[in-house]
Design a protein around this motif. Structure first.
Motif, PDB file in Angstrom:
ATOM      1  N   LYS A   1      -1.709   7.073  -0.783  1.00 22.84           N
ATOM      2  CA  LYS A   1      -2.801   7.797  -0.139  1.00 22.84           C
ATOM      3  C   LYS A   1      -3.806   6.865   0.524  1.00 22.84           C
ATOM      4  O   LYS A   1      -4.814   7.317   1.062  1.00 22.84           O
TER       5      LYS A   1
ATOM      6  N   LEU B   1      -0.261   2.499  -3.337  1.00 26.65           N
ATOM      7  CA  LEU B   1      -1.359   3.411  -2.978  1.00 26.65           C
ATOM      8  C   LEU B   1      -0.946   4.252  -1.778  1.00 26.65           C
ATOM      9  O   LEU B   1      -1.421   4.039  -0.658  1.00 26.65           O
TER      10      LEU B   1
ATOM     11  N   TRP C   1      -7.306   6.751  -2.668  1.00 31.51           N
ATOM     12  CA  TRP C   1      -7.386   6.373  -4.077  1.00 31.51           C
ATOM     13  C   TRP C   1      -8.814   6.506  -4.578  1.00 31.51           C
ATOM     14  O   TRP C   1      -9.059   7.031  -5.680  1.00 31.51           O
TER      15      TRP C   1
ATOM     16  N   LEU D   1      -6.384   3.308   0.581  1.00 31.42           N
ATOM     17  CA  LEU D   1      -7.492   2.876  -0.258  1.00 31.42           C
ATOM     18  C   LEU D   1      -8.540   3.976  -0.420  1.00 31.42           C
ATOM     19  O   LEU D   1      -9.024   4.223  -1.523  1.00 31.42           O
TER      20      LEU D   1
ATOM     21  N   PHE E   1       0.835  -1.200   0.000  1.00 29.09           N
ATOM     22  CA  PHE E   1       0.000   0.000   0.000  1.00 29.09           C
ATOM     23  C   PHE E   1       0.872   1.253   0.000  1.00 29.09           C
ATOM     24  O   PHE E   1       0.542   2.244  -0.654  1.00 29.09           O
TER      25      PHE E   1
ATOM     26  N   ARG F   1     -10.123   9.221  -7.441  1.00 31.28           N
ATOM     27  CA  ARG F   1     -10.692   8.743  -8.703  1.00 31.28           C
ATOM     28  C   ARG F   1     -12.132   9.195  -8.899  1.00 31.28           C
ATOM     29  O   ARG F   1     -12.557   9.434 -10.040  1.00 31.28           O
TER      30      ARG F   1
END
Length: 329
Positions: free
Chosen positions: A301, A299, A306, A303, A295, A310
């Motif tokens: 930032k 990722l 993300w 979950l 992560f 988005r």
């Protein structure tokens, strides 16, 4: 152009959260003892994640010693209950005392920066562990129990602990939400991003950081007291173990550092992983470490970070949004 905080998503989120809290409050009436106990653990994990996120995610105070507050919250509950105070009252009073102690610690700890602060918190936790071991009531690493809880019938005790954990989680999340919507909350995020720049526009860094430090100390102490009530036994090496902070870091990294929703999501993910894979022993810990590393790399930032990036979805009305309106002809 209009500026607002609330969106239809945030309004829906609060409505669903209120309904969920009401349902959870009724769970002990029809759920099994194992379900009640597991949900109590989940509530405690949410508190731990939210409090570490308050310090590190919003304030930039990265700590690897928050087990200091967790262990002292449990220890103070043991001490106050032994003095004859009702165990549930001792949990809240003990957390309040630890909040006062955290204010004292902030007078010198907040002068440390970055790695110095992180290591300094771990050192304080180790010192507190040694001091608690010297208390004759605790009997060193042998530990003791919250004996006063035996005054309640087992069924009543489990129900009261469940409700105490639910009230503690909801109350602390509401308090953190309220603080983050104040000028102090905005100031803390400015300090996290650039303390010198925040200071140059009139923000008092020390006072603002102290607020979040004390809040995290109080909330983590509440979690320690609730964990003690859940398991009854108190052994210093268990409560002052760095694994508690490791769990907090994992939950926040996976869920989303500096995001209110991220801490809750991370706690849910950690709870699910523990429920399904804890029996695998050392592989469970290896899996947690690998997941945290992935992560961090893929990722950064988290979950929820993300998802929010988005989709643009914001469930918590903490900041302001600018909405452009098309003029009517």
């Amino acid at each position: 152009m209009t500026i607002h905080r609330w969106t239809w998503q945030s309004k829906l989120t609060f409505s669903l959260a209120a309904a969920l809290i009401l349902i959870l409050a009724l769970v002990p009436a029809f759920a099994s003892d194992s379900v009640n106990e597991r949900l109590t653990v989940l509530f405690i994990y949410v508190i731990l994640a939210a409090m570490w996120n308050a310090m590190a995610g919003y304030g930039g105070l990265v700590s690897i010693g928050n087990q200091l507050f967790f262990g002292l919250g449990a220890y103070m509950t043991i001490r106050l209950a032994d003095a004859g105070i009702n165990p549930f009252a001792a949990m809240l009073l003990g957390a309040g005392i630890i909040a006062g102690l955290s204010w004292v610690l902030s007078l010198f700890m907040l002068h440390l920066r970055a790695g110095e602060f992180a290591i300094g918190m771990w050192v304080l936790a180790s010192i507190a562990h040694l001091c608690v071991n010297l208390d004759p009531l605790i009997q060193g690493e042998t530990g003791t129990s919250l004996i006063s809880l035996n005054a309640y019938a087992i069924a009543d005790r489990r129900m009261m602990i469940f409700w105490a954990a639910l009230i503690g989680m909801v109350g602390l999340l509401a308090l953190l939400f309220a603080v983050l919507r104040t000028p102090s909350g905005l100031a803390m995020q400015a300090i996290r991003d650039n303390e010198e720049a925040a200071d140059s526009i009139g923000v008092n860094p020390m006072r603002t950081k102290r607020l979040f430090f004390v809040l995290a100390g109080f909330g983590t102490a509440v979690a320690g007291a609730l964990w003690l009530a859940q398991v009854s036994a108190f052994q210093p090496k268990t409560y002052f173990s760095v694994q508690w902070t490791a769990y907090m870091i994992f939950m926040v990294l996976v869920g989303g550092l500096g995001r209110f929703e991220g801490a809750i999501l991370g706690a849910l993910i950690f709870f699910a992983a523990e429920t399904w894979f804890a029996d695998t022993g050392v592989w469970y810990l290896i899996g947690l470490g690998a997941a945290a590393l992935l992560f961090s790399l893929l990722l950064p930032k988290g979950l929820w970070g993300w998802i929010a990036t988005r989709t643009g979805v914001s469930l918590m009305p903490l900041g302001y949004r600018v909405q452009m309106e098309t003029p009517s002809k």
